[in-house]
Design an enzyme around this catalytic site. Structure first.
Site, PDB file in Angstrom:
ATOM      1  N   GLY A 104       0.813  -1.215   0.000  1.00 54.51           N
ATOM      2  CA  GLY A 104       0.000   0.000   0.000  1.00 54.51           C
ATOM      3  C   GLY A 104       0.847   1.265   0.000  1.00 54.51           C
ATOM      4  O   GLY A 104       0.633   2.174  -0.816  1.00 54.51           O
ATOM      5  N   GLU A 163       9.619   3.079   7.030  1.00 47.25           N
ATOM      6  CA  GLU A 163       9.596   1.618   6.804  1.00 47.25           C
ATOM      7  C   GLU A 163      10.841   1.019   7.448  1.00 47.25           C
ATOM      8  O   GLU A 163      11.963   1.368   7.073  1.00 47.25           O
ATOM      9  CB  GLU A 163       9.548   1.336   5.298  1.00 47.25           C
ATOM     10  CG  GLU A 163       9.808  -0.117   4.908  1.00 47.25           C
ATOM     11  CD  GLU A 163       8.836  -1.114   5.535  1.00 47.25           C
ATOM     12  OE1 GLU A 163       7.625  -0.980   5.345  1.00 47.25           O
ATOM     13  OE2 GLU A 163       9.313  -2.048   6.231  1.00 47.25           O
ATOM     14  N   GLN A 209       4.059 -11.304  -0.898  1.00 53.20           N
ATOM     15  CA  GLN A 209       3.451 -12.346  -0.062  1.00 53.20           C
ATOM     16  C   GLN A 209       2.485 -13.284  -0.810  1.00 53.20           C
ATOM     17  O   GLN A 209       2.385 -14.461  -0.457  1.00 53.20           O
ATOM     18  CB  GLN A 209       2.726 -11.700   1.128  1.00 53.20           C
ATOM     19  CG  GLN A 209       3.625 -10.806   1.969  1.00 53.20           C
ATOM     20  CD  GLN A 209       2.846  -9.962   2.980  1.00 53.20           C
ATOM     21  OE1 GLN A 209       1.951 -10.441   3.669  1.00 53.20           O
ATOM     22  NE2 GLN A 209       3.176  -8.686   3.064  1.00 53.20           N
ATOM     23  N   VAL A 241       7.042   3.304  13.270  1.00 54.27           N
ATOM     24  CA  VAL A 241       6.210   4.178  14.095  1.00 54.27           C
ATOM     25  C   VAL A 241       5.972   3.473  15.428  1.00 54.27           C
ATOM     26  O   VAL A 241       5.507   2.333  15.466  1.00 54.27           O
ATOM     27  CB  VAL A 241       4.845   4.463  13.421  1.00 54.27           C
ATOM     28  CG1 VAL A 241       3.957   5.297  14.342  1.00 54.27           C
ATOM     29  CG2 VAL A 241       5.041   5.140  12.082  1.00 54.27           C
ATOM     30  N   CYS A 280      -5.685 -12.085   2.747  1.00 52.86           N
ATOM     31  CA  CYS A 280      -6.058 -13.106   1.760  1.00 52.86           C
ATOM     32  C   CYS A 280      -6.911 -14.208   2.393  1.00 52.86           C
ATOM     33  O   CYS A 280      -6.390 -15.268   2.777  1.00 52.86           O
ATOM     34  CB  CYS A 280      -4.866 -13.714   1.055  1.00 52.86           C
ATOM     35  SG  CYS A 280      -5.449 -14.657  -0.378  1.00 52.86           S
ATOM     36  N   THR A 340      -6.517  -7.836   0.571  1.00 53.43           N
ATOM     37  CA  THR A 340      -5.629  -8.398  -0.455  1.00 53.43           C
ATOM     38  C   THR A 340      -4.856  -7.286  -1.156  1.00 53.43           C
ATOM     39  O   THR A 340      -5.265  -6.118  -1.131  1.00 53.43           O
ATOM     40  CB  THR A 340      -6.445  -9.123  -1.555  1.00 53.43           C
ATOM     41  OG1 THR A 340      -7.391  -8.199  -2.109  1.00 53.43           O
ATOM     42  CG2 THR A 340      -7.180 -10.329  -1.019  1.00 53.43           C
ATOM     43  N   ALA A 392      -4.828  -7.184  -4.257  1.00 50.58           N
ATOM     44  CA  ALA A 392      -5.744  -6.823  -5.351  1.00 50.58           C
ATOM     45  C   ALA A 392      -6.636  -5.655  -4.935  1.00 50.58           C
ATOM     46  O   ALA A 392      -6.917  -4.757  -5.741  1.00 50.58           O
ATOM     47  CB  ALA A 392      -6.586  -8.036  -5.723  1.00 50.58           C
ATOM     48  N   CYS A 415      -9.554 -12.795  -5.024  1.00 48.41           N
ATOM     49  CA  CYS A 415      -8.856 -13.898  -4.382  1.00 48.41           C
ATOM     50  C   CYS A 415      -8.592 -14.958  -5.439  1.00 48.41           C
ATOM     51  O   CYS A 415      -9.536 -15.604  -5.899  1.00 48.41           O
ATOM     52  CB  CYS A 415      -9.721 -14.448  -3.244  1.00 48.41           C
ATOM     53  SG  CYS A 415      -8.770 -15.479  -2.156  1.00 48.41           S
TER      54      CYS A 415
HETATM   55  P1  FAD Z   1       2.177  -5.061   3.777  1.00 44.92           P
HETATM   56  O1  FAD Z   1       2.430  -5.276   2.325  1.00 44.92           O
HETATM   57  O2  FAD Z   1       2.271  -6.234   4.686  1.00 44.92           O
HETATM   58  O3  FAD Z   1       3.152  -3.904   4.237  1.00 44.92           O
HETATM   59  C1  FAD Z   1       3.147  -3.367   5.530  1.00 44.92           C
HETATM   60  C2  FAD Z   1       4.503  -2.682   5.741  1.00 44.92           C
HETATM   61  O4  FAD Z   1       4.466  -1.910   6.930  1.00 44.92           O
HETATM   62  C3  FAD Z   1       5.641  -3.691   5.893  1.00 44.92           C
HETATM   63  O5  FAD Z   1       6.667  -3.379   4.965  1.00 44.92           O
HETATM   64  C4  FAD Z   1       6.106  -3.525   7.337  1.00 44.92           C
HETATM   65  O6  FAD Z   1       7.504  -3.697   7.497  1.00 44.92           O
HETATM   66  C5  FAD Z   1       5.696  -2.083   7.631  1.00 44.92           C
HETATM   67  N1  FAD Z   1       5.433  -1.808   9.038  1.00 44.92           N
HETATM   68  C6  FAD Z   1       4.905  -2.640   9.980  1.00 44.92           C
HETATM   69  N2  FAD Z   1       4.813  -1.998  11.163  1.00 44.92           N
HETATM   70  C7  FAD Z   1       5.267  -0.738  10.964  1.00 44.92           C
HETATM   71  C8  FAD Z   1       5.398   0.397  11.805  1.00 44.92           C
HETATM   72  N3  FAD Z   1       5.058   0.356  13.091  1.00 44.92           N
HETATM   73  N4  FAD Z   1       5.896   1.536  11.265  1.00 44.92           N
HETATM   74  C9  FAD Z   1       6.260   1.598   9.937  1.00 44.92           C
HETATM   75  N5  FAD Z   1       6.148   0.547   9.112  1.00 44.92           N
HETATM   76  C10 FAD Z   1       5.666  -0.615   9.613  1.00 44.92           C
HETATM   77  N6  FAD Z   1      -3.149 -10.760  -1.877  1.00 44.92           N
HETATM   78  C11 FAD Z   1      -3.643 -10.879  -3.136  1.00 44.92           C
HETATM   79  O7  FAD Z   1      -4.029  -9.877  -3.731  1.00 44.92           O
HETATM   80  N7  FAD Z   1      -3.713 -12.092  -3.752  1.00 44.92           N
HETATM   81  C12 FAD Z   1      -3.266 -13.216  -3.171  1.00 44.92           C
HETATM   82  O8  FAD Z   1      -3.322 -14.294  -3.773  1.00 44.92           O
HETATM   83  C13 FAD Z   1      -2.733 -13.129  -1.851  1.00 44.92           C
HETATM   84  N8  FAD Z   1      -2.280 -14.234  -1.222  1.00 44.92           N
HETATM   85  C14 FAD Z   1      -1.667 -14.122  -0.007  1.00 44.92           C
HETATM   86  C15 FAD Z   1      -1.135 -15.258   0.580  1.00 44.92           C
HETATM   87  C16 FAD Z   1      -0.464 -15.183   1.790  1.00 44.92           C
HETATM   88  C17 FAD Z   1       0.098 -16.436   2.412  1.00 44.92           C
HETATM   89  C18 FAD Z   1      -0.309 -13.916   2.417  1.00 44.92           C
HETATM   90  C19 FAD Z   1       0.457 -13.807   3.715  1.00 44.92           C
HETATM   91  C20 FAD Z   1      -0.851 -12.769   1.846  1.00 44.92           C
HETATM   92  C21 FAD Z   1      -1.544 -12.855   0.638  1.00 44.92           C
HETATM   93  N9  FAD Z   1      -2.131 -11.743   0.022  1.00 44.92           N
HETATM   94  C22 FAD Z   1      -2.685 -11.850  -1.227  1.00 44.92           C
HETATM   95  C23 FAD Z   1      -2.302 -10.478   0.787  1.00 44.92           C
HETATM   96  C24 FAD Z   1      -1.337  -9.361   0.439  1.00 44.92           C
HETATM   97  O9  FAD Z   1      -0.004  -9.784   0.542  1.00 44.92           O
HETATM   98  C25 FAD Z   1      -1.612  -8.211   1.422  1.00 44.92           C
HETATM   99  O10 FAD Z   1      -2.992  -7.885   1.382  1.00 44.92           O
HETATM  100  C26 FAD Z   1      -0.812  -6.964   1.082  1.00 44.92           C
HETATM  101  O11 FAD Z   1       0.572  -7.217   1.169  1.00 44.92           O
HETATM  102  C27 FAD Z   1      -1.183  -5.832   2.044  1.00 44.92           C
HETATM  103  O12 FAD Z   1      -0.403  -4.685   1.812  1.00 44.92           O
HETATM  104  P2  FAD Z   1      -0.174  -3.638   2.989  1.00 44.92           P
HETATM  105  O13 FAD Z   1       0.602  -2.512   2.412  1.00 44.92           O
HETATM  106  O14 FAD Z   1      -1.446  -3.359   3.678  1.00 44.92           O
HETATM  107  O15 FAD Z   1       0.730  -4.451   4.026  1.00 44.92           O
END
Ligand code: FAD
Length: 404
Positions: free
Chosen positions: A19, A40, A48, A83, A166, A314, A316, A348
């Site tokens: 995100g 970060e 993932q 943070v 997911c 997700t 997506a 999904c």
């Molecule tokens: P993340 O990508 O997890 O990023 C969060 C970031 O914040 C990380 O880099 C972390 O280091 C950082 N962070 C954490 N705490 C702090 C803090 N206190 N201060 C600053 N930074 C911090 N999605 C799909 O679309 N299709 C799929 O098929 C799918 N399959 C999946 C299968 C598995 C096994 C898993 C685990 C996930 C899957 N996903 C899938 C889900 C997808 O990976 C997540 O929805 C997506 O990565 C979410 O993005 P995000 O930015 O919210 O979080």
């Protein structure tokens, strides 16, 4: 604070995952001189969604990780810290290193928290003695070890009652395992169980119908409204809690191997802050489900797994959320009315075997909104190739660059 970093930014982005990087890249494509910093802590960036295929032995774990530095947009500053506290009444965050950073606008995207400790006996036992999970980079390859070494007996796959990232991942790996056993002629020796804290196999009826057929095909036994509460690793026993006649009861199962999906929530740093939905157990970031702006702090936006929006969590979903957030934030920065709305799109890719995938796509109302001109409720080889080959490429080369 490092010499080249400031103590105030126009736009501060907490989290440089899917995100956070998507938003930073898209904002800078709109206006390259925006003053943006990303907080970060991790040197590494993970793809993932491929961990499901890693667990099934059909994707190299090393291809799911790259250096974070390569994805921080050129014009954004990287604050390599985390943070520790959000102080939105003072437009400020406190970093774990002790420094404070202030902002005009804040985007919160720090992902979801995996609450392993909610399952008694699990910590310290993950990744050995037949206890595995695709939810961790270090452990996902061990899932395939468990599948490969399985000679028969009970294989258990769990799904908690909380939202998870997911929603399909807890069961996709079960179908890969079952297909692996079928290919190796031991499916009749496998006693496969799906223990879920939820009430149905999948929330969208159209795709649930296909999944129920897949479950029958593999002879999987399902148990709904059952939560994993304890693992007795030395006895190879899993303890589930369920309700019978209004009473809590425990069910004890032996296993050869168990794939655990842990209960999940917003990270504690959000949950315990004024940014969380008040008095909510999940502690999600309290944003409007259409505009993605915080419901009380008008200079705060949120995206991804950490928000209160009731979509499937997700990558997506983030792909559809990012342009909405960026448009609304940019209009806010430039003094215009927000006009973009997110419709809850989530997708999904439900892997149902090797070379078989049902591409579920749906909105806030759990109504299918499909991309392709064919019935996506059917298992397809082409959609498996999309997941294995096209989507990872799209992620690294387009999504994180802000061009898709
Ligand atoms: P993340 O990508 O997890 O990023 C969060 C970031 O914040 C990380 O880099 C972390 O280091 C950082 N962070 C954490 N705490 C702090 C803090 N206190 N201060 C600053 N930074 C911090 N999605 C799909 O679309 N299709 C799929 O098929 C799918 N399959 C999946 C299968 C598995 C096994 C898993 C685990 C996930 C899957 N996903 C899938 C889900 C997808 O990976 C997540 O929805 C997506 O990565 C979410 O993005 P995000 O930015 O919210 O979080």
């Amino acid at each position: 604070m490092k010499a080249n970093l400031k103590s105030h930014y126009q736009v501060l982005i907490a989290g440089g995952g899917n995100g956070g990087i998507s938003v930073a890249a898209q904002l800078l494509r709109k206006q390259s001189n925006l003053d943006i910093a990303i907080i970060e802590p991790s040197d590494k960036h993970y793809y993932q969604p491929a961990w499901t295929l890693v667990g099934g032995g059909d994707f190299d774990i090393n291809d799911t990780v790259r250096n974070e530095a390569d994805f921080i947009p050129k014009n954004a500053a990287w604050i390599k810290d985390k943070v520790a506290q959000f102080v939105p009444d003072e437009n400020k965050v406190i970093l774990a290193g002790g420094d404070a950073v202030t902002y005009d606008w804040l985007v919160v995207s720090i992902g979801i928290q995996l609450n392993w400790s909610a399952i008694k006996g699990l910590e310290g036992n993950l990744g050995k003695n037949g206890i595995t999970s695709n939810y961790l980079f270090n452990v996902a390859p061990y899932t395939f070890e468990c599948i490969k070494n399985f000679k028969g007996g009970k294989a258990i796959f769990t799904n908690p009652s909380t939202p998870v990232k997911c929603g399909g991942a807890p069961q996709k790996i079960m179908y890969l395992a079952a297909d692996y056993f079928r290919k190796h002629g031991i499916l009749d020796k496998a006693d496969i169980h799906f223990y879920s804290g939820g009430g149905v196999i999948f929330g969208v009826k159209k795709y649930a119908e296909t999944l129920n057929k897949v479950i029958q095909r593999y002879g999987i036994k399902t148990h709904f409204k059952h939560n994993l509460v304890e693992i007795r690793a030395d006895e190879k026993k899993a303890i589930f809690e369920t309700e019978q006649d209004g009473q809590k009861v425990q069910v004890v199962e032996n296993y050869e191997f168990i794939h655990v999906t842990p209960p999940q929530s917003a990270p504690d740093v959000i949950r315990t802050s004024p940014l969380a939905v008040p008095d909510s157990p999940g502690g999600w970031l309290d944003v409007d489900k259409g505009t993605l702006r915080h419901n009380r702090y008008k200079n705060v936006f949120g995206i991804g797994d950490n928000t209160s929006t009731p979509n499937a969590k997700t990558g997506a979903a983030i792909r559809k959320q990012a342009p909405v957030l960026v448009e609304n934030l940019y209009r806010s920065i430039t003094g215009q009315q927000m006009d973009a709305m997110y419709n809850g799109y989530g997708s999904c890719p439900l892997v149902t075997g090797y070379g078989k995938l049902v591409l579920a796509e749906f909105d806030y109302n759990n109504e299918p909104i499909e991309t392709f001109p064919f019935d996506q409720g059917e298992e397809r080889w082409t959609m498996y190739q999309l997941k294995k080959r096209v989507l990872p490429w799209l992620y690294w080369n387009k999504i994180l660059k802000g061009t898709a």
